[in-house]
Motif scaffolding. Structure first.
Motif, short mmCIF file in Angstrom:
data_model
loop_
_atom_site.label_atom_id
_atom_site.label_comp_id
_atom_site.label_asym_id
_atom_site.label_seq_id
_atom_site.Cartn_x
_atom_site.Cartn_y
_atom_site.Cartn_z
N ASP A 75 -4.42 1.11 -4.20
CA ASP A 75 -3.57 0.76 -3.06
C ASP A 75 -3.71 1.77 -1.94
OD1 ASP A 75 -2.27 2.89 -4.18
OD2 ASP A 75 -0.29 1.98 -4.16
N ALA A 84 -3.42 -5.00 3.89
CA ALA A 84 -3.38 -5.19 2.44
C ALA A 84 -3.98 -6.53 2.03
CB ALA A 84 -1.94 -5.08 1.95
N LEU A 112 0.86 -1.18 0.00
CA LEU A 112 0.00 0.00 0.00
C LEU A 112 0.90 1.23 0.00
CD1 LEU A 112 -2.34 -1.27 2.84
CD2 LEU A 112 -3.01 -1.05 0.45
N VAL A 118 -5.55 3.05 1.77
CA VAL A 118 -6.20 2.65 3.01
C VAL A 118 -6.46 3.91 3.84
CG1 VAL A 118 -4.08 2.27 4.31
CG2 VAL A 118 -6.14 1.00 4.92
N ILE A 137 -9.95 -5.05 0.69
CA ILE A 137 -8.86 -4.33 0.02
C ILE A 137 -8.47 -5.09 -1.24
CG2 ILE A 137 -6.48 -3.54 0.21
CD1 ILE A 137 -8.21 -1.93 2.01
N ARG A 147 -8.44 -4.41 -5.75
CA ARG A 147 -7.14 -4.42 -6.43
C ARG A 147 -7.06 -5.48 -7.52
NH1 ARG A 147 -2.66 -4.20 -1.75
NH2 ARG A 147 -1.52 -2.98 -3.29
#
Length: 785
Positions: free
Chosen positions: A269, A308, A10, A271, A313, A317
């Protein structure tokens, strides 16, 4: 047992500094949508949370050898945290990441509380300020209002006025406008442009299939029509400022990457860290359902690797593979990317749906594509009669003009360099002999680009890819000059795409070895001109030739026949020490042969120390270096003990250096040569001077007169030289005061000579002005020296 895939790092973090807001905007996704978690949050982020966040990010960046990370202060309204808390947060992050990687700080604010105290903190830590504003007074105050119904426009514009003052202008990051299709799009655009922002972002109001976006009168694609009206005016005016949604669509139509999360297939990526230290997914998920962004993790108990790996998450991605069947079949999926993840939500099917804005996104992309095609047919079609603006933002241009360039700026240059290299690769192919062998290699390249485009991008980002391509085009008019190098790039791409694409590539042997650009070379013992076959394996790759097969296990013990490109330097800036590529002799002085381990160790230690110097003494150069300089090619040292270094216009991302006696000198050579690298990339995008001017100009540091480009390049590089000696003088290094005085005065003289040439373009004059502003304070320091 199957080895788990490595965690993808990330690099973007949203840090909430305050969980409440001083406005009551009715379109706010934090307070006005499904999620209610804000009610239980601590209001202001405690210092211990910020310190733990900083430590977690530093730990993650070091483990993944990240060149840089971005942290955006957010809320609620982050300015409610106050300037003292803001300063402590910035200092904690800077301190934790010092020597680890570059740090880009930003803040997104409604600007109601913005004053000089905040601006001074932002200036101290280089914090870019984005302001939320929805247009003029009438348009903005429809939604951005205080709880008692008063509008916010006047106070926000007054704050923006502070950011427009010369002393704070460099902090102004741009305006963020949430679209209301009942507002006149051109009135909104004109109101925003009147504030002279360096950038504009247009945001679709957050919506889902359960709570769809407003469509007054039942219009089919009102948001696309609204944006296309702005796009038409923006294009007609010559694209006076970057508009990220438009720039993203245009870049992706050319095969580039997106600049925004809301479109494109690039992995996300990002958070979010809430005020209590909880890790959350993107804030936009708050519009889906109560608790949608939650991860159940926090900064005290969980690492960023654990975050991650969170399924939510990971789902964001997966790129195209994470889209529903309908999206994957769509003709514009590579640009749209399914839209913002949160906008796909529907009760019962979750996020496995097209965007709630599907029709708008389709019409917007097709509309911009049609406008691009029309522009190519009639390139001078703007109201100003000028060519469209290059892809750099106004702020990025100003950074570069001053001699610097942060990580995002240099990354933008690198992205455009990759576009150029791809074009050169195609040009080599178009001139290549039309035989079965070349066709087979091109087919592999095309298939890798389809199956694993990142793998091909990594190969073509190798600095000497462009050197090879230019060699082919300049020395072999019919493409016959080493066109077989296409096979080397195809083989390297196949190796990098292992697990996503499989093929065997026939590669010609040169000097008894097979070259894999950017990876290394394999000694095969076969005569030159014979072929070897390269194929990826589960653990690495194999190279088979007449002398047998060499199997390389990238995770196992080394094979003496395998000469990999070795990486050296600190975690925040490791570079390839390139001593294998046969096109590396591009830096004026000859390159050294393969280095022994003792010399590699010496390079590593010196680069670690040089990076420490750069980050400490030349911090405005370090982020750009980390983002753009990935290769150092060792040169043969001269016999007289002098220092030599070089940069090649056709090798972006590389410098050649004979390892000097001290790490401080290495830092100087790196900074000096990377100035040439940056400016060369700028000159690939735009003219800074009249190329018809063939006069020669005197550069104060050279006895021979130089053409205008040579003077420009030398001046730009010597901005860094002067600043290096300024840093040494400020450290009281013996003998540093004299070179600081010399290089500062000579650089200022050269800037004046450029400005007085009469041959700079408007952009060139901007660069001359930028360098002059950088050097001017140093001249003031020289009084009495």
């Amino acid at each position: 047992m199957e080895t788990p895939a490595p965690t993808r790092a990330l690099s973007q973090f949203v840090l909430k500094l305050h969980s409440r807001c001083d406005l009551a905007c009715d379109h706010c996704y934090v307070y006005e949508h499904a999620d209610t978690s804000w009610k239980a949050r601590v209001r202001a982020t405690p210092d211990e949370v910020v310190e733990r966040v900083a430590a977690r990010i530093a730990e993650h960046a070091a483990a993944h050898r990240l060149p840089g990370v971005q942290v955006v202060f957010h809320g609620g309204e982050p300015l409610l945290a106050g300037p003292a808390r803001m300063r402590r947060a910035a200092a904690a992050l800077r301190g934790a990441l010092d020597g680890v990687c570059a740090l880009e700080l930003g803040i997104q604010t409604n600007a109601l509380l913005l004053d000089e105290r905040f601006c001074d903190v932002f200036d101290e830590f280089g914090i870019s300020v984005g302001v939320s504003l929805d247009g003029g007074r009438a348009e903005n105050d429809r939604h951005r209002r205080f709880a008692d119904g008063r509008g916010s426009y006047d106070r926000v514009v007054a704050s923006i006025g502070l950011l427009r003052e010369p002393r704070y202008r460099h902090l102004f990051g741009g305006l963020l406008c949430t679209i209301d299709v009942e507002n006149d799009p051109l009135a909104v655009y004109e109101a925003l442009m009147a504030l002279e922002p360096p950038r504009i972002d247009f945001l679709l109001p957050h919506a889902t299939h359960d709570v769809p976006p407003p469509r007054p009168g039942g219009a089919r694609a009102p948001y696309a029509q609204w944006l296309l009206a702005v796009h038409e005016r923006w294009t007609a005016e010559g694209r006076p400022v970057p508009v990220r949604v438009f720039d993203s669509v245009r870049r992706m139509l050319r095969g580039g990457s997106s600049l925004v999360e809301s479109i494109g297939t690039d992995p996300v990526d990002l958070v979010v860290i809430e005020t209590d230290g909880s890790f959350e997914q993107a804030d936009s998920l708050k519009t889906a359902f109560d608790g949608a962004p939650a991860t159940g993790m926090d900064v005290f108990a969980h690492s960023l690797d654990e975050v991650a790996a969170h399924p939510g998450i990971e789902a964001r991605r997966q790129g195209k593979e994470g889209l529903c069947d309908e999206c994957r079949r769509c003709p514009v999926v590579d640009v749209c990317g399914g839209g913002l993840y949160a906008h796909r939500y529907r009760t019962g099917s979750g996020f496995a749906n097209p965007s709630a804005y599907c029709g708008d996104l389709m019409e917007l992309i097709l509309g911009i594509r049609e406008a691009e095609e029309t522009e190519r047919e009639n390139p001078v079609s703007t109201a100003s009669g000028q060519q469209p603006q290059h892809p750099l933002t106004e702020d990025q241009i100003d950074q570069l003009a001053a001699g610097y360039g942060d990580a995002a700026t240099v990354a933008a240059l690198a992205a455009e360099q990759l576009v150029i290299t791809r074009g050169l690769l195609t040009a080599v192919w178009e001139r290549a002999p039309r035989d079965g062998r070349t066709a087979a290699v091109w087919r592999v390249l095309a298939e890798v680009d389809e199956a694993a485009p990142q793998a091909l991008d990594e190969v073509l980002a190798h600095p000497y890819a462009r050197t090879w391509a230019r060699h082919c085009l300049e020395t072999g008019g019919d493409g016959g000059a080493d066109v077989a190098g296409l096979a080397e790039f195809a083989a390297a791409a196949v190796v990098r795409a292992a697990g996503r694409y499989e093929a065997t590539v026939r590669v010609p042997v040169h000097d008894g070895a097979v070259r894999l650009p950017g990876l290394g070379r394999v000694l095969v013992g076969a005569p030159d001109g014979e072929d070897a076959e390269v194929a990826a394996t589960a653990d690495g790759f194999s190279v088979s030739a007449a002398g047998g097969t060499v199997r390389i296990d990238v995770h196992g013990p080394g094979d003496a026949r395998w000469h990999p490109v070795r990486r050296v330097g600190p975690a925040g800036w490791s570079v390839a020490l390139e001593d294998t590529d046969r096109y590396r002799d591009a830096h004026q002085w000859p390159s050294v042969p393969r280095q022994d381990e003792a010399e590699v160790k010496a390079w590593h230690e010196d680069l670690v120390a040089a990076w420490d110097f750069l980050g400490r003494e030349l911090p405005r150069y370090a982020p750009g270096l980390a983002a753009g300089l990935g290769t150092v090619t060792p040169l043969v040292p001269p016999g007289d003990g002098s220092d030599v270094s070089g940069a090649a216009r056709q090798a972006f991302g590389a410098v050649g250096i004979a390892r000097p006696a001290s790490p401080d000198t290495l830092a100087l050579l790196v900074a000096h040569e990377f100035q040439h690298v940056k400016l060369g990339a700028v000159l690939d995008l735009a003219d800074l001077y009249d190329p018809q001017d063939t006069r020669l100009f005197h550069a104060p540091w050279r006895p021979d007169p130089r053409p205008l480009e040579g003077l420009l390049q030398g001046t730009y590089a010597h901005v860094a030289v002067a600043e290096y000696w300024r840093a040494q003088a400020r450290r009281d290094v013996p003998g540093a005061a004299a070179p600081f005085a010399r290089w500062t005065r000579e650089t200022a003289e050269a800037v004046d000579r450029l400005a007085g040439s009469g041959s700079l373009t408007p952009l060139g004059r901007r660069f001359a002005d930028g360098m002059a502003r950088t050097v001017a304070p140093w001249l003031s320091e020289l009084k009495g020296v």
